[in-house]
Design an enzyme around this catalytic site. Sequence first.
Site, PDB file in Angstrom:
ATOM      1  N   ILE A  57       0.826  -1.221   0.000  1.00 40.37           N
ATOM      2  CA  ILE A  57       0.000   0.000   0.000  1.00 40.37           C
ATOM      3  C   ILE A  57       0.860   1.272   0.000  1.00 40.37           C
ATOM      4  O   ILE A  57       0.351   2.361  -0.237  1.00 40.37           O
ATOM      5  CB  ILE A  57      -1.006   0.060   1.187  1.00 40.37           C
ATOM      6  CG1 ILE A  57      -0.296  -0.091   2.535  1.00 40.37           C
ATOM      7  CG2 ILE A  57      -2.109  -0.965   1.015  1.00 40.37           C
ATOM      8  CD1 ILE A  57      -1.153   0.317   3.723  1.00 40.37           C
ATOM      9  N   TYR A 144       1.242   3.380  16.928  1.00 40.99           N
ATOM     10  CA  TYR A 144       0.141   2.753  16.180  1.00 40.99           C
ATOM     11  C   TYR A 144      -1.158   3.557  16.376  1.00 40.99           C
ATOM     12  O   TYR A 144      -1.872   3.855  15.421  1.00 40.99           O
ATOM     13  CB  TYR A 144      -0.015   1.318  16.673  1.00 40.99           C
ATOM     14  CG  TYR A 144      -1.234   0.569  16.180  1.00 40.99           C
ATOM     15  CD1 TYR A 144      -1.201  -0.184  15.026  1.00 40.99           C
ATOM     16  CD2 TYR A 144      -2.431   0.592  16.918  1.00 40.99           C
ATOM     17  CE1 TYR A 144      -2.318  -0.895  14.588  1.00 40.99           C
ATOM     18  CE2 TYR A 144      -3.549  -0.117  16.490  1.00 40.99           C
ATOM     19  CZ  TYR A 144      -3.487  -0.855  15.330  1.00 40.99           C
ATOM     20  OH  TYR A 144      -4.601  -1.549  14.906  1.00 40.99           O
TER      21      TYR A 144
HETATM   22  P1  NAD Z   1      -3.379  -9.120   9.879  1.00 42.09           P
HETATM   23  O1  NAD Z   1      -1.918  -8.865  10.128  1.00 42.09           O
HETATM   24  O2  NAD Z   1      -3.845 -10.522   9.860  1.00 42.09           O
HETATM   25  O3  NAD Z   1      -3.839  -8.430   8.524  1.00 42.09           O
HETATM   26  C1  NAD Z   1      -3.175  -7.332   7.937  1.00 42.09           C
HETATM   27  C2  NAD Z   1      -2.988  -7.648   6.458  1.00 42.09           C
HETATM   28  O4  NAD Z   1      -2.387  -6.518   5.827  1.00 42.09           O
HETATM   29  C3  NAD Z   1      -2.063  -8.844   6.210  1.00 42.09           C
HETATM   30  O5  NAD Z   1      -2.630  -9.680   5.224  1.00 42.09           O
HETATM   31  C4  NAD Z   1      -0.777  -8.210   5.726  1.00 42.09           C
HETATM   32  O6  NAD Z   1      -0.024  -9.066   4.872  1.00 42.09           O
HETATM   33  C5  NAD Z   1      -1.300  -6.963   5.021  1.00 42.09           C
HETATM   34  N1  NAD Z   1      -0.329  -5.875   4.961  1.00 42.09           N
HETATM   35  C6  NAD Z   1       0.437  -5.391   5.966  1.00 42.09           C
HETATM   36  N2  NAD Z   1       1.208  -4.377   5.525  1.00 42.09           N
HETATM   37  C7  NAD Z   1       0.901  -4.218   4.210  1.00 42.09           C
HETATM   38  C8  NAD Z   1       1.370  -3.334   3.205  1.00 42.09           C
HETATM   39  N3  NAD Z   1       2.317  -2.420   3.460  1.00 42.09           N
HETATM   40  N4  NAD Z   1       0.850  -3.418   1.959  1.00 42.09           N
HETATM   41  C9  NAD Z   1      -0.108  -4.368   1.682  1.00 42.09           C
HETATM   42  N5  NAD Z   1      -0.586  -5.217   2.603  1.00 42.09           N
HETATM   43  C10 NAD Z   1      -0.082  -5.158   3.839  1.00 42.09           C
HETATM   44  O7  NAD Z   1      -4.150  -8.263  10.973  1.00 42.09           O
HETATM   45  P2  NAD Z   1      -5.710  -8.104  11.282  1.00 42.09           P
HETATM   46  O8  NAD Z   1      -5.856  -8.373  12.728  1.00 42.09           O
HETATM   47  O9  NAD Z   1      -6.535  -8.835  10.297  1.00 42.09           O
HETATM   48  O10 NAD Z   1      -5.909  -6.515  11.084  1.00 42.09           O
HETATM   49  C11 NAD Z   1      -6.682  -5.952  10.028  1.00 42.09           C
HETATM   50  C12 NAD Z   1      -6.910  -4.480  10.316  1.00 42.09           C
HETATM   51  O11 NAD Z   1      -7.666  -4.329  11.518  1.00 42.09           O
HETATM   52  C13 NAD Z   1      -5.628  -3.660  10.535  1.00 42.09           C
HETATM   53  O12 NAD Z   1      -5.818  -2.390   9.940  1.00 42.09           O
HETATM   54  C14 NAD Z   1      -5.543  -3.523  12.039  1.00 42.09           C
HETATM   55  O13 NAD Z   1      -4.818  -2.372  12.432  1.00 42.09           O
HETATM   56  C15 NAD Z   1      -7.014  -3.418  12.391  1.00 42.09           C
HETATM   57  N6  NAD Z   1      -7.334  -3.770  13.767  1.00 42.09           N
HETATM   58  C16 NAD Z   1      -7.178  -5.068  14.189  1.00 42.09           C
HETATM   59  C17 NAD Z   1      -7.548  -5.402  15.494  1.00 42.09           C
HETATM   60  C18 NAD Z   1      -7.408  -6.792  16.040  1.00 42.09           C
HETATM   61  O14 NAD Z   1      -7.727  -6.999  17.226  1.00 42.09           O
HETATM   62  N7  NAD Z   1      -6.984  -7.772  15.247  1.00 42.09           N
HETATM   63  C19 NAD Z   1      -8.084  -4.416  16.337  1.00 42.09           C
HETATM   64  C20 NAD Z   1      -8.178  -3.099  15.884  1.00 42.09           C
HETATM   65  C21 NAD Z   1      -7.826  -2.803  14.574  1.00 42.09           C
HETATM   66  C1  UD1 Z   2      -5.016  -5.193  19.795  1.00 40.71           C
HETATM   67  C2  UD1 Z   2      -4.602  -5.341  18.348  1.00 40.71           C
HETATM   68  C3  UD1 Z   2      -4.427  -3.976  17.732  1.00 40.71           C
HETATM   69  C4  UD1 Z   2      -5.734  -3.222  17.947  1.00 40.71           C
HETATM   70  C5  UD1 Z   2      -6.115  -3.135  19.427  1.00 40.71           C
HETATM   71  C6  UD1 Z   2      -7.496  -2.507  19.611  1.00 40.71           C
HETATM   72  C7  UD1 Z   2      -3.328  -7.293  17.634  1.00 40.71           C
HETATM   73  C8  UD1 Z   2      -2.002  -7.965  17.586  1.00 40.71           C
HETATM   74  N1  UD1 Z   2      -3.352  -6.092  18.224  1.00 40.71           N
HETATM   75  O1  UD1 Z   2      -3.968  -4.532  20.547  1.00 40.71           O
HETATM   76  O2  UD1 Z   2      -4.157  -4.100  16.332  1.00 40.71           O
HETATM   77  O3  UD1 Z   2      -5.668  -1.967  17.356  1.00 40.71           O
HETATM   78  O4  UD1 Z   2      -6.211  -4.457  19.928  1.00 40.71           O
HETATM   79  O5  UD1 Z   2      -7.904  -2.562  20.938  1.00 40.71           O
HETATM   80  O6  UD1 Z   2      -4.294  -7.816  17.146  1.00 40.71           O
HETATM   81  N2  UD1 Z   2      -0.852  -9.955  26.523  1.00 40.71           N
HETATM   82  C9  UD1 Z   2      -0.410 -10.872  27.472  1.00 40.71           C
HETATM   83  N3  UD1 Z   2       0.266 -11.985  27.042  1.00 40.71           N
HETATM   84  C10 UD1 Z   2       0.541 -12.238  25.729  1.00 40.71           C
HETATM   85  C11 UD1 Z   2       0.092 -11.277  24.761  1.00 40.71           C
HETATM   86  C12 UD1 Z   2      -0.601 -10.158  25.202  1.00 40.71           C
HETATM   87  O7  UD1 Z   2      -0.613 -10.685  28.674  1.00 40.71           O
HETATM   88  O8  UD1 Z   2       1.145 -13.275  25.417  1.00 40.71           O
HETATM   89  C13 UD1 Z   2      -1.631  -8.791  26.984  1.00 40.71           C
HETATM   90  C14 UD1 Z   2      -1.103  -7.440  26.499  1.00 40.71           C
HETATM   91  O9  UD1 Z   2      -0.108  -6.928  27.371  1.00 40.71           O
HETATM   92  C15 UD1 Z   2      -2.395  -6.623  26.521  1.00 40.71           C
HETATM   93  C16 UD1 Z   2      -3.487  -7.640  26.167  1.00 40.71           C
HETATM   94  O10 UD1 Z   2      -2.919  -8.929  26.413  1.00 40.71           O
HETATM   95  O11 UD1 Z   2      -2.643  -6.106  27.813  1.00 40.71           O
HETATM   96  C17 UD1 Z   2      -3.902  -7.561  24.703  1.00 40.71           C
HETATM   97  O12 UD1 Z   2      -2.737  -7.589  23.895  1.00 40.71           O
HETATM   98  P1  UD1 Z   2      -2.815  -7.766  22.296  1.00 40.71           P
HETATM   99  O13 UD1 Z   2      -3.606  -8.965  21.947  1.00 40.71           O
HETATM  100  O14 UD1 Z   2      -1.410  -7.659  21.760  1.00 40.71           O
HETATM  101  O15 UD1 Z   2      -3.738  -6.565  21.860  1.00 40.71           O
HETATM  102  P2  UD1 Z   2      -3.689  -4.965  22.047  1.00 40.71           P
HETATM  103  O16 UD1 Z   2      -2.307  -4.479  22.378  1.00 40.71           O
HETATM  104  O17 UD1 Z   2      -4.822  -4.615  22.943  1.00 40.71           O
END
Ligand code: NAD
Ligand code: UD1
Length: 311
Positions: A57, A144
């Site tokens: 991207i 972030y």
């Molecule tokens: P993920 O890492 O599984 O998905 C991210 C995807 O983006 C991957 O397929 C990766 O290969 C692709 N990607 C990363 N950098 C890129 C780049 N420079 N160009 C093109 N593609 C790229 O993570 P996810 O948990 O599915 O997250 C999806 C979205 O949701 C993200 O924007 C993340 O910040 C947001 N989000 C996730 C959570 C969560 O709890 N998982 C919470 C809040 C927000």
């Molecule tokens: C996650 C998402 C982030 C998103 C945010 C929104 C991921 C990797 N991160 O961040 O993209 O924007 O939610 O709320 O999906 N922890 C442990 N042990 C472990 C791993 C984590 O104790 O082995 C704790 C962390 O310190 C934290 C909590 O679990 O307090 C959640 O951690 P994590 O799953 O990494 O998520 P966030 O940092 O909340």
Amino acid sequence: MRVLVTGGAGFIGSHLVERLLGEGHAVRVLDDFSTGRRENLASAKPGAALEVVTGDIRDARAVASAVAGVEAIFHEAALVSVPRSVESPEISCDINAHGTARVFDAARRAGIRRLVFASSAAVYGETARGPVSEREPVRPLSPYGVDKLYTEHLAALYHALYGVETVPLRYFNVFGPRQDPSSAYSGVISIFVSRLLAGDPITIHGDGKQTRDFVYVADVVEANMRAMFSPYPGPSPLNVARGDHTTLNALATMLGEILGVTPQIIGGPARAGDIRHSVADITAIRSALGYEPKWTVASGLKALVTSLRPV
Ligand code: NAD
Ligand code: UD1
């Protein structure tokens, strides 16, 4: 509709792609496969209207060609780990802020009608213990969170200046099948489940009393579909969550019960940039999109465990 899903090979993106294809839309995925995987798209049937483009991207040309011919965009691509952004703020800024700006600008140039994108609860930073609404002041604690906040402001500008409908969805902590557990930066539920299934101990950072609003991925997909196909044009952000909190200690106990094991817990240091309490007020998304979470944390965890260990 012809839609682009950036990050469509990732955890949340691939579930969204599956739903879009299932409802008859034509989908193009743009992904650099940094964390995404082709296997995540394997359930797409042969002949499905799916096109997968490998690209970054941050590359304006790759984005422009991925946007050509589509009517709408779901933007999911990002570097998703909070601690990773603390370690490498410049990489987070590059991908999450500048990369997203590239996607928005390609959308403007191509006359895209609507762009729904992943923001995060990380924009709030430290909040009081109660549910946080979108009107709460935002004070992100991590690079972030700052980068996601920047994209929300940029989205509002693109809406006002160029008429692109932009809907920021502030996901809380999403979990479910295909969330990659393989790195220390992975989501906590994916790590805990894979370690407990392997009989390994889990690490709880800090005292385990921190809270998260865990939401199952199918509910997040539903929120995205409503954000794209309802009349709501944005640009005010909407929380996507369940609207209730779980402590890390309670999560470990719940998983132990579901898996029938007693988790061995190792205490680790609290993480820099970690938010203490995170729980959403979901009044706004209920009223804007009619969204109602269908999955409890327990039912989502059971579905996740079943997907990994079929009974
Ligand atoms: P993920 O890492 O599984 O998905 C991210 C995807 O983006 C991957 O397929 C990766 O290969 C692709 N990607 C990363 N950098 C890129 C780049 N420079 N160009 C093109 N593609 C790229 O993570 P996810 O948990 O599915 O997250 C999806 C979205 O949701 C993200 O924007 C993340 O910040 C947001 N989000 C996730 C959570 C969560 O709890 N998982 C919470 C809040 C927000
Ligand atoms: C996650 C998402 C982030 C998103 C945010 C929104 C991921 C990797 N991160 O961040 O993209 O924007 O939610 O709320 O999906 N922890 C442990 N042990 C472990 C791993 C984590 O104790 O082995 C704790 C962390 O310190 C934290 C909590 O679990 O307090 C959640 O951690 P994590 O799953 O990494 O998520 P966030 O940092 O909340």
